[in-house]
Design a protein around this motif. Structure first.
Motif, PDB file in Angstrom:
ATOM      1  N   GLY B 630       0.840  -1.182   0.000  1.00  0.00           N
ATOM      2  CA  GLY B 630       0.000   0.000   0.000  1.00  0.00           C
ATOM      3  C   GLY B 630       0.876   1.233   0.000  1.00  0.00           C
ATOM      4  N   SER B 631       0.266   2.381  -0.280  1.00  0.00           N
ATOM      5  CA  SER B 631       1.068   3.603  -0.282  1.00  0.00           C
ATOM      6  C   SER B 631       0.453   4.638   0.651  1.00  0.00           C
ATOM      7  N   LEU B 632       1.322   5.269   1.418  1.00  0.00           N
ATOM      8  CA  LEU B 632       0.872   6.293   2.359  1.00  0.00           C
ATOM      9  C   LEU B 632       2.008   7.279   2.622  1.00  0.00           C
ATOM     10  N   ARG B 633       1.714   8.314   3.408  1.00  0.00           N
ATOM     11  CA  ARG B 633       2.725   9.321   3.677  1.00  0.00           C
ATOM     12  C   ARG B 633       3.651   8.873   4.800  1.00  0.00           C
ATOM     13  N   ALA B 634       4.898   9.297   4.724  1.00  0.00           N
ATOM     14  CA  ALA B 634       5.868   8.930   5.756  1.00  0.00           C
ATOM     15  C   ALA B 634       5.908   9.996   6.841  1.00  0.00           C
ATOM     16  N   PHE B 635       5.967   9.541   8.083  1.00  0.00           N
ATOM     17  CA  PHE B 635       6.237  10.442   9.198  1.00  0.00           C
ATOM     18  C   PHE B 635       7.630  10.083   9.699  1.00  0.00           C
ATOM     19  N   VAL B 636       8.597  10.925   9.338  1.00  0.00           N
ATOM     20  CA  VAL B 636       9.988  10.633   9.660  1.00  0.00           C
ATOM     21  C   VAL B 636      10.305  11.211  11.032  1.00  0.00           C
ATOM     22  N   THR B 637      10.807  10.383  11.936  1.00  0.00           N
ATOM     23  CA  THR B 637      10.922  10.814  13.332  1.00  0.00           C
ATOM     24  C   THR B 637      12.005  10.038  14.071  1.00  0.00           C
ATOM     25  N   ASP B 638      12.477  10.641  15.161  1.00  0.00           N
ATOM     26  CA  ASP B 638      13.408   9.895  16.020  1.00  0.00           C
ATOM     27  C   ASP B 638      12.635   9.162  17.121  1.00  0.00           C
ATOM     28  N   MET B 639      11.316   9.197  17.039  1.00  0.00           N
ATOM     29  CA  MET B 639      10.509   8.625  18.121  1.00  0.00           C
ATOM     30  C   MET B 639      10.093   7.179  17.865  1.00  0.00           C
ATOM     31  N   ILE B 640      10.795   6.508  16.969  1.00  0.00           N
ATOM     32  CA  ILE B 640      10.511   5.098  16.753  1.00  0.00           C
ATOM     33  C   ILE B 640      11.809   4.331  16.575  1.00  0.00           C
ATOM     34  N   HIS B 641      11.840   3.124  17.078  1.00  0.00           N
ATOM     35  CA  HIS B 641      13.012   2.260  16.992  1.00  0.00           C
ATOM     36  C   HIS B 641      13.356   2.009  15.516  1.00  0.00           C
ATOM     37  N   PRO B 642      14.646   1.991  15.200  1.00  0.00           N
ATOM     38  CA  PRO B 642      15.043   1.835  13.797  1.00  0.00           C
ATOM     39  C   PRO B 642      14.507   0.558  13.132  1.00  0.00           C
ATOM     40  N   GLU B 643      14.243  -0.447  13.935  1.00  0.00           N
ATOM     41  CA  GLU B 643      13.825  -1.718  13.332  1.00  0.00           C
ATOM     42  C   GLU B 643      12.325  -1.763  13.039  1.00  0.00           C
ATOM     43  N   ALA B 644      11.579  -0.762  13.520  1.00  0.00           N
ATOM     44  CA  ALA B 644      10.122  -0.813  13.397  1.00  0.00           C
ATOM     45  C   ALA B 644       9.600   0.264  12.464  1.00  0.00           C
ATOM     46  N   VAL B 645       8.476  -0.014  11.837  1.00  0.00           N
ATOM     47  CA  VAL B 645       7.646   1.059  11.283  1.00  0.00           C
ATOM     48  C   VAL B 645       6.278   0.885  11.933  1.00  0.00           C
ATOM     49  N   PHE B 646       5.541   1.979  12.013  1.00  0.00           N
ATOM     50  CA  PHE B 646       4.265   1.928  12.727  1.00  0.00           C
ATOM     51  C   PHE B 646       3.171   2.588  11.901  1.00  0.00           C
ATOM     52  N   MET B 647       1.984   2.012  11.944  1.00  0.00           N
ATOM     53  CA  MET B 647       0.822   2.707  11.376  1.00  0.00           C
ATOM     54  C   MET B 647      -0.390   2.482  12.272  1.00  0.00           C
ATOM     55  N   LEU B 648      -1.307   3.432  12.222  1.00  0.00           N
ATOM     56  CA  LEU B 648      -2.542   3.282  12.985  1.00  0.00           C
ATOM     57  C   LEU B 648      -3.405   2.221  12.326  1.00  0.00           C
ATOM     58  N   HIS B 649      -4.101   1.491  13.165  1.00  0.00           N
ATOM     59  CA  HIS B 649      -5.030   0.455  12.732  1.00  0.00           C
ATOM     60  C   HIS B 649      -6.297   1.105  12.171  1.00  0.00           C
ATOM     61  N   GLY B 650      -6.880   0.472  11.151  1.00  0.00           N
ATOM     62  CA  GLY B 650      -8.268   0.799  10.815  1.00  0.00           C
ATOM     63  C   GLY B 650      -8.518   1.699   9.621  1.00  0.00           C
ATOM     64  N   PHE B 651      -7.478   2.081   8.890  1.00  0.00           N
ATOM     65  CA  PHE B 651      -7.706   2.971   7.744  1.00  0.00           C
ATOM     66  C   PHE B 651      -7.692   2.172   6.433  1.00  0.00           C
ATOM     67  N   GLY B 652      -7.639   2.902   5.314  1.00  0.00           N
ATOM     68  CA  GLY B 652      -7.588   2.242   4.013  1.00  0.00           C
ATOM     69  C   GLY B 652      -8.906   1.614   3.613  1.00  0.00           C
ATOM     70  N   HIS B 653     -10.014   2.259   3.969  1.00  0.00           N
ATOM     71  CA  HIS B 653     -11.330   1.681   3.663  1.00  0.00           C
ATOM     72  C   HIS B 653     -11.622   1.705   2.170  1.00  0.00           C
ATOM     73  N   GLN B 654     -12.303   0.669   1.702  1.00  0.00           N
ATOM     74  CA  GLN B 654     -12.615   0.535   0.271  1.00  0.00           C
ATOM     75  C   GLN B 654     -14.121   0.608   0.019  1.00  0.00           C
ATOM     76  N   GLU B 655     -14.896   1.107   1.019  1.00  0.00           N
ATOM     77  CA  GLU B 655     -16.342   1.099   0.863  1.00  0.00           C
ATOM     78  C   GLU B 655     -16.805   2.387   0.179  1.00  0.00           C
ATOM     79  N   ILE B 656     -17.346   2.213  -1.002  1.00  0.00           N
ATOM     80  CA  ILE B 656     -17.718   3.364  -1.813  1.00  0.00           C
ATOM     81  C   ILE B 656     -18.748   4.245  -1.122  1.00  0.00           C
ATOM     82  N   LYS B 657     -19.611   3.618  -0.327  1.00  0.00           N
ATOM     83  CA  LYS B 657     -20.688   4.389   0.292  1.00  0.00           C
ATOM     84  C   LYS B 657     -20.209   5.224   1.485  1.00  0.00           C
ATOM     85  N   SER B 658     -19.026   4.928   1.960  1.00  0.00           N
ATOM     86  CA  SER B 658     -18.475   5.724   3.063  1.00  0.00           C
ATOM     87  C   SER B 658     -17.456   6.672   2.450  1.00  0.00           C
TER      88      SER B 658
END
Ligand code: SF4
Ligand code: SF4
Ligand code: SF4
Lengths: 173, 699
Positions: B630-658
């Motif tokens: 998937g593609s999304l914007r990067a939040f570049v920060t020193d607030m995350i361990h180098p080995e991890a990337v993080f994203m919030l749960h629950g986005f990327g909806h594919q429902e046309i009616k929403s």
């Protein structure tokens, strides 16, 4: 802020934005306009320690209100009894002079009514003896509403008593 | 006319007690109940945004039957009778060929769970699963393996704690208003909070100590803590002698796991580990090693969850003020019985007793059948092992986005012959349904009463505040209507919510009028604590805290398998997911106000790693795993361990009616691989390895 003031206890604020949302919900404000706004700095590292801080910014209800002075239709008024600055929506012609005049651009454009809307410190609720909606909604009690004198009194009492308690415990008097 | 109504929120599963002011059938305001002190009259942003859901024109406005291909958004509006009859007729045909076992009921645990379980029993299907299993299946199993209670049977005394240790339990963003306030009060009184997470969350910024840990290695940290606690005699010896079984085995097991060893694995300095053990011990037993809600989910999750509970046992903090407590129910408060349950009626014998998910049986022998193994749903549908699943009753649940591996989920849902969905708005799974039976929002419906166990058990009531805005119904009504059409209506002996309340309260001697003033009835004025010397009722076979677990060993699962080091290639990241205060799982992204606050998710990436990949803040990046990309914007920060990337749960909806949430951000399920903790039953939501690259834009 008229006869009142809203303070933010940054230690308690968890940046949840409930204050903002509640304000919109109770005043029926559409997406795109925000009356009371919580501004959050961080989290970020300060000397290797994660920190954050926040401040809630409703309208200041200035004594020399730029918005009020700028309005040619007298749509913005001041309440005699407590100095709150509010807008009479029916008189607003949507010229946005108040938005431009306010140094903080606090009056908001309501894209649905095509008029300006602004924080009136929840006058109606105050008259019912309640706190403004934002303050009441804050889940952590980070916002405090009151008369400046009383808030100051309370803050000083708390600080002073704490200090005295510590001194007493340490054998100082 | 102005009315003040005391009811329960349901913008999330916490279900806070709230006070709703209604004028001329319009909601004027929603605030925390003034009768529950820890609410402080407050509300979280989701609760505050409830009216935006109530008034949303993108809500489901009436029953619907699908007319176009699955997911096309083509529906015809029908009446309730037509929708319900259609459901029953389709099921009848399917059941003739595949039996009623081919129907799975899946839901987010709610106040009609007793009724939906009744429904499955009545139609003769052993298959009922809840979303709980996906968040905390392994936690449930871990708890039962040590203290005999499920995770729902214990809780924490935030208000009186003197040190709480949180492992990614992001309490200030995954909000439970009462817990937040109790903890803030404790912190105000000088309690310590240690927060351990590869990422700086808001909770990290509020902590007294933050430890950035290498993703997935929390278990190594805990073994080292145990090592020091035992080596330096920092444990509560009296308590351990009295209550703990298997201490000797534990002592031998953790010997090799020194703080220095853990430093290498976790990146946390050995000195910090030793200090944490000492500091926690200094205030024992008023210390909480919080076992989490969401936590770090990996295939060994059960052992990680167990390790947190074991640390509490060593501190003597289970059933201690300021520690962990066992929840008390009506019987502990002196009542002879609890609620009368519809699911306790006598039902015809089932032809099939094997569950589709193997829960409590051969595949997942020690997972709790009360919740099932929801995460294997798609796999079971596709493999038809042990038998074909054809019908899904999907009640306010969204396996498409809640379970890992979106593509597999989509394939499985499309394979089903019938999806019957009950929802408020068009979620992912609902958008794929054949029939939609829309539920009224919590502001528009009354529900069965809620028994809240705790130090002071109480019964709470949700009552409708305003009439339904659209042609929607409460769940208890929908289930009964379905049951009647399946010929099993007799198991639903009620016609109104009042009948249900009366049935539930029959053995308690409490009247429904007692709920009028505050919305709840307390069963005990005093907090009920058991005597720590002799009266703690652990529900294990031995009646003790079983570090060597009879539940596990009895099924040939070792209590203390050696720690396996976690490896990852240098150019890869481990994907972590989590929550924010503004959204509930996958359900609220289309709420106008909440969407405005947080419209999409971004990818947190460590600044040094980003630099080496040529990624700058706000760049669009592609994230890819074996499961998808998937593609999304990067939040570049020193607030995350180098080995991890993080994203919030629950986005990327594919429902046309929403329309507001449509195609905003990336669904974590799209990237997460189908990996499970095969003992505990949870999906390993934080185990997927991903690569990240910058998307080159043309200009
Ligand atoms: S809108 Fe601006 S100028 Fe007017 S009272 Fe508020 S802060 Fe002052
Ligand atoms: S509601 Fe309270 S805690 Fe939440 S952002 Fe506003 S001031 Fe902060
Ligand atoms: S935490 Fe928020 S959404 Fe959840 S029940 Fe409480 S007020 Fe409602």
């Amino acid at each position: 802020m008229g006869d009142y003031c809203i303070t933010t206890d940054s230690k308690k604020c968890i940046a949840c934005h409930a204050c903002e949302v509640q304000c919109k919900a109770v005043h029926n404000i559409p997406v795109g306009a925000t009356l009371g706004k919580i501004v959050v700095l961080g989290p970020k590292f300060v000397n290797g320690v994660p920190k954050m801080s926040s401040v809630f910014l409703p309208c200041f209800h200035c004594e020399e209100a730029w918005c009020l002075n700028a309005c040619r239709k007298n749509a913005i008024q001041r309440r005699d009894k407590d100095g709150l600055v509010y807008i009479k929506e029916e008189s607003c012609v949507g010229c946005k002079a108040c938005i431009k005049a306010c140094p903080w651009r606090i009056p908001q454009w309501n894209p649905e009514t095509r008029k300006v809307v602004k924080c009136d410190m929840c006058m109606e609720r105050i008259d019912q003896g309640k706190e403004p909606a934002c303050v009441a909604a804050c889940p952590t009690g980070a916002l405090e509403f009151g008369e400046p004198g009383k808030l100051s009194d309370k803050a000083r009492e708390e600080y002073g008593l704490n200090l005295l308690e510590k001194n007493l415990a340490a054998g100082l008097e | 006319m102005r009315k003040i109504i005391h009811t329960l929120c349901f913008m999330c599963s916490v279900r806070c007690p709230i006070e709703v002011i209604v004028e001329d059938d319009k909601v004027v305001s929603i605030e925390g109940s003034p009768y529950v002190p820890a609410m402080k009259g407050g509300i979280c942003p989701k609760g505050a945004a409830a009216t935006a859901t109530l008034n949303d024109s993108e809500r489901i406005q009436g029953p619907m039957i699908r007319t176009g291909p699955r997911g096309s958004g083509q529906w015809k509006q029908v009446g309730w009778d037509e929708a319900l009859d259609y459901t029953a007729e389709r099921c009848k045909k399917i059941f003739e060929e595949y039996g009623s076992r081919s129907a799975v009921w899946a839901e987010r645990t709610n106040l009609i769970t007793d009724l939906s379980k009744t429904f499955q029993k009545a139609i003769g299907s052993p298959n009922h699963i809840t979303h709980d299993a996906i968040c905390k299946g392994s936690l449930n199993t871990a708890c039962r393996s040590i203290v005999g209670y499920t995770d729902g049977g214990i809780s924490t005394d935030w208000a009186n704690t003197r040190h709480v240790i949180l492992y990614g339990r992001n309490i200030f963003e995954s909000i439970d208003v009462k817990a937040v306030n109790n903890l803030l009060d404790a912190l105000g009184k000088g309690a310590k909070m240690t927060y351990i997470d590869p990422r700086v969350s808001i909770t990290a910024a509020k902590s007294t100590q933050y430890l950035m840990i290498r993703p997935g290695t929390d278990l190594a940290l805990n073994y080292a803590l145990m090592n020091i606690i035992i080596k330096e005699n920092l444990y509560d010896a009296d308590y351990v002698n009295r209550w703990v079984k298997g201490f000797r085995e534990l002592s031998l097991f953790v010997k090799p796991y020194t703080p220095e060893w853990a430093e290498e694995e976790t990146g946390i300095p050995a000195g910090d580990i030793i200090n944490l053990a000492r500091e926690a011990s200094a205030v024992k037993p008023s210390v909480i090693f919080h076992y989490g809600y969401r936590a770090s989910h990996h295939p060994t999750e059960i052992y990680f969850r167990r390790s947190m509970i074991i640390l509490n046992a060593l501190m003597g903090s289970i059933e201690a003020k300021g520690g962990v407590f066992i929840k008390k129910g009506p019987k502990d408060a002196g009542f002879s019985k609890g609620f009368r349950k519809f699911s306790d009626q006598e039902f015809p014998e089932m032809e099939e007793t094997r569950r589709f998910d193997g829960c409590g049986q051969e595949k997942y022998p020690i997972v709790d059948p009360a919740h099932g193994v929801g995460s294997i749903f798609s796999h079971a549908v596709l493999s038809e092992d042990p038998y074909p699943i054809k019908v899904l009753f999907n009640f306010r649940f969204d396996p498409l986005y809640s379970n890992p591996d979106y593509q597999q989920n989509l394939k499985a849902l499309k394979k089903l012959e019938l999806i019957v969905s009950s929802d408020i708005s068009f979620g992912g799974t609902t958008s794929l349904a054949d029939v939609i039976l829309p539920e009224s929002t919590f502001l528009e419906r009354s529900d069965p009463l809620r028994m809240v166990q705790g130090l002071k058990p109480a019964i709470f009531r949700r009552i409708s505040c305003v009439p339904p805005r659209y042609d929607t119904k409460p769940g208890w009504w929908i289930v009964k209507q379905l049951a009647e059409r399946f010929g099993v209506g007799k198991f639903f002996p009620y016609n109104s919510i009042e009948d249900i309340w009366e049935y539930q309260l029959a053995d308690l001697g409490i009247k429904i009028e007692d709920f009028e003033k505050k919305g709840f009835v307390s069963l005990s004025d005093e907090a009920i604590w058991w005597d720590r010397k002799d009266k703690i009722k652990f529900k294990t076979p031995s009646g003790k805290i079983e570090l060597v677990s009879s539940l596990m060993e009895g099924h040939n699962f070792p209590s203390f398998p050696p720690y396996q080091k976690l490896k990852i290639e240098d150019n890869k990241f481990r994907l972590m997911v989590g929550r924010c205060a503004m959204h509930t799982n996958v359900a609220t992204q289309n709420n106008p106000y909440l969407n405005e606050l947080m419209p999409e998710n971004v990818l947190w990436i460590n600044e040094k790693r980003a630099k080496s990949l040529g990624i700058e803040n706000d760049d669009r990046v592609e994230i890819e795993s074996k499961a998808g990309k998937g593609s999304l914007r990067a939040f570049v920060t020193d607030m995350i361990h180098p080995e991890a990337v993080f994203m919030l749960h629950g986005f990327g909806h594919q429902e046309i009616k929403s329309t507001r949430s449509y195609k905003k951000g990336v669904a974590d399920a799209m990237i997460q691989e189908y990996i499970l903790d095969t003992i505990g039953g949870s999906p390993a939501l934080d185990h997927t390895v991903v690569s990240v690259k910058k998307i080159q834009t043309e200009n």
